[in-house]
Design a protein around this motif. Structure first.
Motif, short mmCIF file in Angstrom:
data_model
loop_
_atom_site.label_atom_id
_atom_site.label_comp_id
_atom_site.label_asym_id
_atom_site.label_seq_id
_atom_site.Cartn_x
_atom_site.Cartn_y
_atom_site.Cartn_z
N SER A 23 0.85 -1.19 0.00
CA SER A 23 0.00 0.00 0.00
C SER A 23 0.88 1.23 0.00
O SER A 23 2.10 1.15 0.02
CB SER A 23 -0.93 0.00 1.22
N GLY A 24 0.25 2.41 -0.04
CA GLY A 24 0.98 3.65 -0.20
C GLY A 24 1.14 3.97 -1.67
O GLY A 24 0.45 3.42 -2.53
N GLN A 25 2.07 4.90 -1.97
CA GLN A 25 2.31 5.22 -3.37
C GLN A 25 3.13 4.11 -4.01
O GLN A 25 4.21 3.78 -3.54
CB GLN A 25 3.04 6.56 -3.51
N LEU A 26 2.62 3.52 -5.10
CA LEU A 26 3.23 2.39 -5.77
C LEU A 26 3.38 2.69 -7.26
O LEU A 26 2.70 3.58 -7.79
CB LEU A 26 2.37 1.13 -5.59
N THR A 27 4.22 1.94 -7.93
CA THR A 27 4.31 2.00 -9.38
C THR A 27 3.44 0.89 -9.97
O THR A 27 3.03 -0.03 -9.27
CB THR A 27 5.76 1.78 -9.84
N PRO A 28 3.15 0.95 -11.28
CA PRO A 28 2.39 -0.16 -11.88
C PRO A 28 3.05 -1.51 -11.64
O PRO A 28 2.37 -2.50 -11.34
CB PRO A 28 2.36 0.21 -13.37
N ALA A 29 4.38 -1.58 -11.75
CA ALA A 29 5.07 -2.87 -11.57
C ALA A 29 4.99 -3.35 -10.13
O ALA A 29 4.82 -4.56 -9.88
CB ALA A 29 6.52 -2.76 -12.01
N THR A 30 5.12 -2.45 -9.15
CA THR A 30 5.09 -2.90 -7.76
C THR A 30 3.67 -3.17 -7.28
O THR A 30 3.46 -4.02 -6.43
CB THR A 30 5.76 -1.88 -6.83
N ALA A 31 2.69 -2.47 -7.83
CA ALA A 31 1.30 -2.70 -7.41
C ALA A 31 0.71 -3.93 -8.06
O ALA A 31 0.01 -4.72 -7.41
CB ALA A 31 0.44 -1.48 -7.74
N MET A 32 0.97 -4.12 -9.37
CA MET A 32 0.26 -5.14 -10.14
C MET A 32 1.14 -6.13 -10.85
O MET A 32 0.71 -7.26 -11.11
CB MET A 32 -0.67 -4.44 -11.14
N GLY A 33 2.36 -5.75 -11.22
CA GLY A 33 3.36 -6.66 -11.75
C GLY A 33 2.86 -7.68 -12.75
O GLY A 33 2.33 -7.34 -13.81
N ASP A 34 3.02 -8.97 -12.40
CA ASP A 34 2.68 -10.05 -13.31
C ASP A 34 1.23 -10.02 -13.73
O ASP A 34 0.90 -10.33 -14.88
CB ASP A 34 2.98 -11.41 -12.66
N ALA A 35 0.33 -9.66 -12.80
CA ALA A 35 -1.10 -9.69 -13.12
C ALA A 35 -1.42 -8.71 -14.24
O ALA A 35 -2.14 -9.05 -15.19
CB ALA A 35 -1.92 -9.37 -11.87
N LEU A 36 -0.88 -7.49 -14.16
CA LEU A 36 -1.16 -6.51 -15.21
C LEU A 36 -0.45 -6.88 -16.50
O LEU A 36 -1.02 -6.72 -17.59
CB LEU A 36 -0.74 -5.11 -14.75
N LEU A 37 0.77 -7.39 -16.39
CA LEU A 37 1.49 -7.78 -17.59
C LEU A 37 0.70 -8.83 -18.38
O LEU A 37 0.54 -8.72 -19.60
CB LEU A 37 2.88 -8.31 -17.21
N GLU A 38 0.18 -9.83 -17.69
CA GLU A 38 -0.59 -10.87 -18.38
C GLU A 38 -1.91 -10.34 -18.91
O GLU A 38 -2.36 -10.75 -19.98
CB GLU A 38 -0.81 -12.06 -17.45
N ARG A 39 -2.52 -9.41 -18.20
CA ARG A 39 -3.75 -8.78 -18.71
C ARG A 39 -3.47 -8.06 -20.03
O ARG A 39 -4.26 -8.16 -20.98
CB ARG A 39 -4.29 -7.78 -17.69
N LEU A 40 -2.38 -7.31 -20.08
CA LEU A 40 -2.08 -6.54 -21.27
C LEU A 40 -1.72 -7.45 -22.44
O LEU A 40 -2.10 -7.18 -23.58
CB LEU A 40 -0.96 -5.55 -20.98
N ARG A 41 -1.00 -8.51 -22.18
CA ARG A 41 -0.70 -9.46 -23.25
C ARG A 41 -2.00 -10.05 -23.80
O ARG A 41 -2.17 -10.18 -25.01
CB ARG A 41 0.22 -10.57 -22.74
N ALA A 42 -2.91 -10.41 -22.92
CA ALA A 42 -4.18 -10.98 -23.37
C ALA A 42 -5.00 -9.95 -24.15
O ALA A 42 -5.81 -10.32 -25.02
CB ALA A 42 -4.99 -11.49 -22.18
N ALA A 43 -4.77 -8.66 -23.85
CA ALA A 43 -5.50 -7.58 -24.53
C ALA A 43 -4.83 -7.14 -25.82
O ALA A 43 -5.32 -6.21 -26.48
CB ALA A 43 -5.65 -6.39 -23.59
N GLY A 44 -3.71 -7.76 -26.19
CA GLY A 44 -3.10 -7.47 -27.48
C GLY A 44 -1.87 -6.61 -27.46
O GLY A 44 -1.33 -6.28 -28.53
N ILE A 45 -1.38 -6.21 -26.30
CA ILE A 45 -0.13 -5.47 -26.22
C ILE A 45 1.00 -6.49 -26.13
O ILE A 45 0.98 -7.39 -25.28
CB ILE A 45 -0.13 -4.51 -25.03
N GLY A 46 1.99 -6.37 -27.01
CA GLY A 46 3.03 -7.38 -27.10
C GLY A 46 4.15 -7.18 -26.10
O GLY A 46 4.70 -6.08 -25.98
#
Length: 408
Positions: free
Chosen positions: A362-385
């Motif tokens: 918690s607190g101020q986080l970056t996209p990688a520290t807050a969501m990391g693998d979960a967001l990366l896999e979401r974006l790949r599934a959404a078409g971002i390579g």
């Protein structure tokens, strides 16, 4: 750590600023891709425009409409209290953003935005990080093209390299896209506030805990011909390297000594020289209030490229990572970076905060520290390579990427 977030709040996600240019694209993306059971709402200061937007969206009858205005702090506190996640597109954030960040930090509500303004991010850390840690709120800035492809791209690249060794990563950005009025206004405002930006950075440095036993840096590289990518490399004065550096400071996986440099990649020297000159002219012009107002007036906030232009736009960020005797070439690719893909990244980040199992931070986080693998896999599934182009041992000299191969 006590968490005030509640699953019985009326909405999982509230999109604030939904009738703006990027806000509308984000609302359209959520309407098309959100889980059917997601409880979400659009918010802003004009209920009529919000109602009209809702009527255009698929399944619009299930989407809530909330009035909130940045000039009315009580309305922002009420908004934060009704949501598990608030996603704000209302910028420039240095002018309009703090009251909503404060409300979310106090309410234990996750917050994300699209800011590329270093001064704003540093001020929000100094003023609201401690409170957000107390309540369990996650404050995640820069969740669009600034800085998701660069932050997650560096994170992805580091994962391809050995652990526990010094690592060096360079990012090279190429894009064909247009600006919206809001983006132009934010850029001019940032150039005009250079002194305040550096003051905020110094204040943050006084408040941040010292990094013990590891080193992390993101120096401004010099313009050069980068043989590793076959292009002229120009240092980019964006927030992205700062975001990457903060991810590296927070995550041991980046190794005991990590360095990141961030460039624009330009094929031809005259274009590179013109680009450097153009940035310098814009920085000087932004110091003059009448000139700044005239430039901002060329494209009003809320305006942006049409669908045809966005369909032709694209971006590619190439990364060269090295450490432990290995060199890896990776890339992140997608369509229109400023708007279509930014809306996708922003919406997927909001969905990740609202629905994914994430690290307990918690607190101020970056996209990688807050969501990391979960967001990366979401974006790949959404078409971002996100892919590995080449990987090899280092035996002196610069390696040249071989034939593209998907990541393993």
């Amino acid at each position: 750590m006590s968490r005030l977030k509640s699953t019985d709040r009326p909405y999982d996600i509230v999109l604030f600023g939904a009738t703006g240019f990027v806000g509308t694209l984000t609302a359209e993306y959520l309407a098309a891709h959100a889980p059917q059971d997601l409880r979400w709402a659009v918010a802003g200061r004009d209920p009529g425009k919000l109602e009209a937007l809702r009527e255009r969206l698929p399944g619009g009858s299930a989407i809530g409409v909330l009035r909130a205005d940045v000039s009315e702090p009580a309305s922002l506190r009420a908004l934060a209290g009704q949501a598990r996640v608030v996603a704000s597109t209302v910028g420039p954030y240095i002018t309009y953003g703090e009251e909503l960040v404060a409300a979310c930090a106090d309410s234990g509500t996750d917050y994300l935005d699209l800011t590329g303004e270093p001064e704003f991010v540093d001020l929000m850390f100094v003023r609201h990080d401690a409170r957000a840690r107390e309540t369990g709120a996650r404050l995640v800035h820069a969740c669009g093209f600034d800085s998701v492809p660069h932050d997650l791209g560096a994170y992805f690249t580091v994962r391809q390299l050995p652990e526990g060794v010094p690592l060096r990563v360079d990012g090279f950005v190429t894009a064909d896209a247009s600006f919206s009025g809001g983006t132009l206004a934010s850029a001019l405002n940032q150039f005009a506030r250079a002194g305040s930006m550096w003051a905020a950075a110094r204040d943050r440095a006084r408040h941040e805990p010292r990094l013990m036993g590891r080193r992390v840096s993101a120096p401004t590289g010099a313009p050069r011909f980068a043989g590793e990518v076959g292009a002229w490399a120009l240092p980019l004065p964006t927030i992205d390297p700062q975001i990457v550096r903060r991810s590296a400071k927070s995550l041991d996986r980046y190794g005991p000594d990590f360095r990141y440099r961030h460039y624009a990649a330009v094929e031809h020297l005259p274009v590179a020289a013109a680009g450097l000159a153009g940035v310098g002219v814009l920085a000087v012009a932004a110091q003059l209030s009448p000139v700044r107002a005239w430039l901002s007036g060329r494209l009003q906030p809320g305006e942006g490229p049409d669908a045809e232009k966005r369909a032709r736009s694209w971006f590619r960020v190439r990364f060269v990572g090295e450490g432990g005797g290995r060199r890896v070439f990776t890339e992140v690719t997608g369509g229109d970076p400023g708007y279509g893909e930014t809306a996708k990244m922003f919406a997927e980040a909001a969905l990740s905060l609202a629905t994914d199992t994430l690290p307990d931070r918690s607190g101020q986080l970056t996209p990688a520290t807050a969501m990391g693998d979960a967001l990366l896999e979401r974006l790949r599934a959404a078409g971002i390579g996100f892919r590995v182009v080449a990987e090899r041992g280092v035996s002196g000299g610069a390696a040249v990427p071989g034939p593209a191969a998907p990541a393993g």
